[in-house]
Design a protein around this motif. Structure first.
Motif, PDB file in Angstrom:
ATOM      1  N   MET A 193       0.772  -1.097   0.112  1.00 22.41           N
ATOM      2  CA  MET A 193      -0.039   0.080  -0.097  1.00 22.41           C
ATOM      3  C   MET A 193       0.852   1.245   0.066  1.00 22.41           C
ATOM      4  O   MET A 193       1.955   1.446   0.766  1.00 22.41           O
ATOM      5  N   ILE A 194       0.701   2.104  -0.911  1.00 23.45           N
ATOM      6  CA  ILE A 194       1.013   3.471  -0.831  1.00 23.45           C
ATOM      7  C   ILE A 194      -0.005   4.553  -0.690  1.00 23.45           C
ATOM      8  O   ILE A 194      -0.803   4.680  -1.575  1.00 23.45           O
ATOM      9  N   GLY A 195       0.404   5.324   0.363  1.00 21.44           N
ATOM     10  CA  GLY A 195      -0.788   6.374   0.682  1.00 21.44           C
ATOM     11  C   GLY A 195      -2.158   5.813   0.580  1.00 21.44           C
ATOM     12  O   GLY A 195      -3.018   6.595   0.308  1.00 21.44           O
ATOM     13  N   GLY A 196      -2.526   4.746   1.221  1.00 17.57           N
ATOM     14  CA  GLY A 196      -3.607   3.910   1.002  1.00 17.57           C
ATOM     15  C   GLY A 196      -4.184   3.393  -0.084  1.00 17.57           C
ATOM     16  O   GLY A 196      -5.321   2.847  -0.234  1.00 17.57           O
ATOM     17  N   TYR A 197      -3.313   3.469  -1.163  1.00 14.45           N
ATOM     18  CA  TYR A 197      -3.778   2.616  -2.584  1.00 14.45           C
ATOM     19  C   TYR A 197      -2.877   1.543  -2.662  1.00 14.45           C
ATOM     20  O   TYR A 197      -1.596   1.271  -2.244  1.00 14.45           O
ATOM     21  N   GLU A 198      -3.311   0.522  -3.481  1.00 13.38           N
ATOM     22  CA  GLU A 198      -2.683  -0.585  -3.719  1.00 13.38           C
ATOM     23  C   GLU A 198      -1.499  -0.233  -4.630  1.00 13.38           C
ATOM     24  O   GLU A 198      -1.716   0.536  -5.172  1.00 13.38           O
ATOM     25  N   THR A 199      -0.546  -0.991  -4.322  1.00 17.12           N
ATOM     26  CA  THR A 199       0.802  -0.637  -5.143  1.00 17.12           C
ATOM     27  C   THR A 199       0.844  -0.828  -6.640  1.00 17.12           C
ATOM     28  O   THR A 199       1.310  -0.002  -7.316  1.00 17.12           O
ATOM     29  N   GLY A 200       0.039  -1.714  -6.996  1.00 19.95           N
ATOM     30  CA  GLY A 200       0.230  -2.260  -8.370  1.00 19.95           C
ATOM     31  C   GLY A 200      -0.186  -0.993  -9.410  1.00 19.95           C
ATOM     32  O   GLY A 200       0.455  -0.394 -10.320  1.00 19.95           O
ATOM     33  N   PRO A 201      -1.468  -0.420  -9.115  1.00 24.51           N
ATOM     34  CA  PRO A 201      -2.026   0.923  -9.926  1.00 24.51           C
ATOM     35  C   PRO A 201      -0.952   2.168  -9.663  1.00 24.51           C
ATOM     36  O   PRO A 201      -0.767   2.889 -10.680  1.00 24.51           O
ATOM     37  N   VAL A 202      -0.359   2.179  -8.435  1.00 19.85           N
ATOM     38  CA  VAL A 202       0.627   3.352  -8.292  1.00 19.85           C
ATOM     39  C   VAL A 202       1.602   3.231  -9.322  1.00 19.85           C
ATOM     40  O   VAL A 202       2.139   3.968  -9.838  1.00 19.85           O
ATOM     41  N   VAL A 203       2.195   1.949  -9.215  1.00 22.02           N
ATOM     42  CA  VAL A 203       3.518   1.572  -9.932  1.00 22.02           C
ATOM     43  C   VAL A 203       3.292   1.815 -11.503  1.00 22.02           C
ATOM     44  O   VAL A 203       3.921   2.414 -12.208  1.00 22.02           O
ATOM     45  N   ALA A 204       2.082   1.243 -11.746  1.00 23.18           N
ATOM     46  CA  ALA A 204       1.753   1.138 -13.339  1.00 23.18           C
ATOM     47  C   ALA A 204       1.632   2.911 -13.778  1.00 23.18           C
ATOM     48  O   ALA A 204       2.005   2.994 -14.831  1.00 23.18           O
ATOM     49  N   ALA A 205       0.857   3.491 -12.852  1.00 24.65           N
ATOM     50  CA  ALA A 205       0.793   4.958 -13.235  1.00 24.65           C
ATOM     51  C   ALA A 205       1.839   5.666 -13.525  1.00 24.65           C
ATOM     52  O   ALA A 205       2.389   6.569 -14.258  1.00 24.65           O
ATOM     53  N   ALA A 206       2.718   5.547 -12.456  1.00 27.22           N
ATOM     54  CA  ALA A 206       4.264   6.070 -12.366  1.00 27.22           C
ATOM     55  C   ALA A 206       4.934   5.643 -13.595  1.00 27.22           C
ATOM     56  O   ALA A 206       5.602   6.352 -14.112  1.00 27.22           O
ATOM     57  N   ALA A 207       4.889   4.418 -13.891  1.00 28.53           N
ATOM     58  CA  ALA A 207       6.055   3.840 -15.079  1.00 28.53           C
ATOM     59  C   ALA A 207       5.116   4.404 -16.407  1.00 28.53           C
ATOM     60  O   ALA A 207       5.919   4.638 -17.135  1.00 28.53           O
ATOM     61  N   ALA A 208       3.963   4.472 -16.606  1.00 30.62           N
ATOM     62  CA  ALA A 208       3.446   5.124 -17.818  1.00 30.62           C
ATOM     63  C   ALA A 208       3.940   6.332 -17.838  1.00 30.62           C
ATOM     64  O   ALA A 208       4.167   6.857 -19.170  1.00 30.62           O
ATOM     65  N   ALA A 209       3.914   7.227 -16.659  1.00 29.74           N
ATOM     66  CA  ALA A 209       4.199   8.605 -16.836  1.00 29.74           C
ATOM     67  C   ALA A 209       5.621   8.601 -17.345  1.00 29.74           C
ATOM     68  O   ALA A 209       5.888   9.399 -18.124  1.00 29.74           O
ATOM     69  N   LEU A 210       6.504   7.751 -16.732  1.00 32.76           N
ATOM     70  CA  LEU A 210       7.928   7.885 -16.803  1.00 32.76           C
ATOM     71  C   LEU A 210       8.330   7.400 -18.121  1.00 32.76           C
ATOM     72  O   LEU A 210       9.085   8.137 -19.064  1.00 32.76           O
ATOM     73  N   VAL A 211       7.654   6.332 -18.724  1.00 34.54           N
ATOM     74  CA  VAL A 211       7.941   6.016 -20.177  1.00 34.54           C
ATOM     75  C   VAL A 211       7.565   7.239 -20.767  1.00 34.54           C
ATOM     76  O   VAL A 211       8.275   7.178 -22.174  1.00 34.54           O
ATOM     77  N   THR A 212       6.483   7.861 -20.789  1.00 27.91           N
ATOM     78  CA  THR A 212       6.010   8.871 -21.498  1.00 27.91           C
ATOM     79  C   THR A 212       7.023  10.200 -21.707  1.00 27.91           C
ATOM     80  O   THR A 212       7.423  10.783 -22.619  1.00 27.91           O
ATOM     81  N   VAL A 213       7.598  10.359 -20.465  1.00 26.80           N
ATOM     82  CA  VAL A 213       8.384  11.359 -20.235  1.00 26.80           C
ATOM     83  C   VAL A 213       9.676  11.127 -21.062  1.00 26.80           C
ATOM     84  O   VAL A 213      10.408  12.020 -21.555  1.00 26.80           O
ATOM     85  N   LEU A 214      10.072   9.776 -20.745  1.00 27.98           N
ATOM     86  CA  LEU A 214      11.356   9.481 -21.536  1.00 27.98           C
ATOM     87  C   LEU A 214      11.453   9.407 -22.859  1.00 27.98           C
ATOM     88  O   LEU A 214      12.190   9.969 -23.558  1.00 27.98           O
ATOM     89  N   ALA A 215      10.303   8.687 -23.284  1.00 28.77           N
ATOM     90  CA  ALA A 215      10.088   8.703 -25.028  1.00 28.77           C
ATOM     91  C   ALA A 215       9.965  10.026 -25.367  1.00 28.77           C
ATOM     92  O   ALA A 215      10.565  10.372 -26.423  1.00 28.77           O
ATOM     93  N   GLY A 216       9.148  11.002 -24.827  1.00 31.83           N
ATOM     94  CA  GLY A 216       9.050  12.609 -25.536  1.00 31.83           C
ATOM     95  C   GLY A 216      10.532  13.004 -25.208  1.00 31.83           C
ATOM     96  O   GLY A 216      10.748  13.939 -26.297  1.00 31.83           O
ATOM     97  N   GLY A 217      11.367  12.922 -24.231  1.00 31.95           N
ATOM     98  CA  GLY A 217      12.561  13.490 -23.870  1.00 31.95           C
ATOM     99  C   GLY A 217      13.292  13.047 -25.098  1.00 31.95           C
ATOM    100  O   GLY A 217      14.054  13.935 -25.762  1.00 31.95           O
ATOM    101  N   LEU A 218      13.390  11.788 -25.541  1.00 27.60           N
ATOM    102  CA  LEU A 218      14.266  11.343 -26.476  1.00 27.60           C
ATOM    103  C   LEU A 218      14.103  11.953 -27.868  1.00 27.60           C
ATOM    104  O   LEU A 218      14.876  11.885 -28.407  1.00 27.60           O
ATOM    105  N   LEU A 219      12.562  12.119 -28.174  1.00 21.93           N
ATOM    106  CA  LEU A 219      12.231  12.751 -29.284  1.00 21.93           C
ATOM    107  C   LEU A 219      12.527  14.292 -29.771  1.00 21.93           C
ATOM    108  O   LEU A 219      12.564  14.710 -30.630  1.00 21.93           O
TER     109      LEU A 219
END
Length: 173
Positions: A1-27
């Motif tokens: 649990m992170i901040g009262g939320y299941e870890t899976g969705p938190v990690v998935a949301a953070a990973a999606a944001a990070l992948v988007t930032v990295l891909a956009g940054g590389l382009l």
């Protein structure tokens, strides 16, 4: 649990944001071609883009997790995933079109689609959580500015995509 939320969705949301930032940054390349473009005087300073996008993607990840947990229905979660997926792909695509293809004119059309996807994202998120939807308002505001900036760059620099004549290898310049 992170901040009262299941870890899976938190990690998935953070990973999606990070992948988007990295891909956009590389382009994104702000080299000689970009520096040679005429830009309006009201363009935000280059240094502002990193902190603004970091804030926006942080708010998006928080919003996604809040909305995910606010409505556990399969159709609601499917709609959320689809809206976020389309939006993140459009976000990445803009950088590729503008910076790599060097087509601000095409990027202008694409950023309109991105803007519309944010409106849809807010609407889909609002069905699950009004607060989560409000967290996306800065994203809509920033992409509104980016849309106007993209339009101004097209107006100040177009037309784009003109064929550059190929010189004969044997000819002297």
């Amino acid at each position: 649990m992170i901040g009262g939320y299941e870890t899976g969705p938190v990690v998935a949301a953070a990973a999606a944001a990070l992948v988007t930032v990295l891909a956009g940054g590389l382009l994104t390349t702000t080299g000689p071609w970009y520096q040679s473009l005429r830009r309006p005087s009201w363009k935000p300073p280059d240094w502002a883009f990193g902190p603004v996008w970091t804030t926006i993607f942080t708010l998006m990840a928080i919003s996604a997790v809040m909305a995910w947990h606010a409505d556990a229905g399969t159709s609601a979660r499917t709609a959320l995933l689809a809206a976020y997926g389309v939006n993140l792909c459009l976000n990445i695509a803009w950088s590729g079109i503008f910076f790599r293809l060097r087509r601000p004119d095409w990027a202008y059309l694409e950023v309109i689609a991105l803007w519309l996807s944010i409106v849809v994202l807010i609407a889909v998120t609002a069905q699950a959580s009004g607060i989560a939807a409000l967290l996306l308002a800065p994203y809509l505001a920033w992409v509104s500015v980016a849309t106007l900036l993209n339009r101004a760059i097209v107006q100040l620099n177009g037309p784009f995509g003109r064929a550059v004549p190929v010189r004969d290898v044997g000819s002297r310049v």
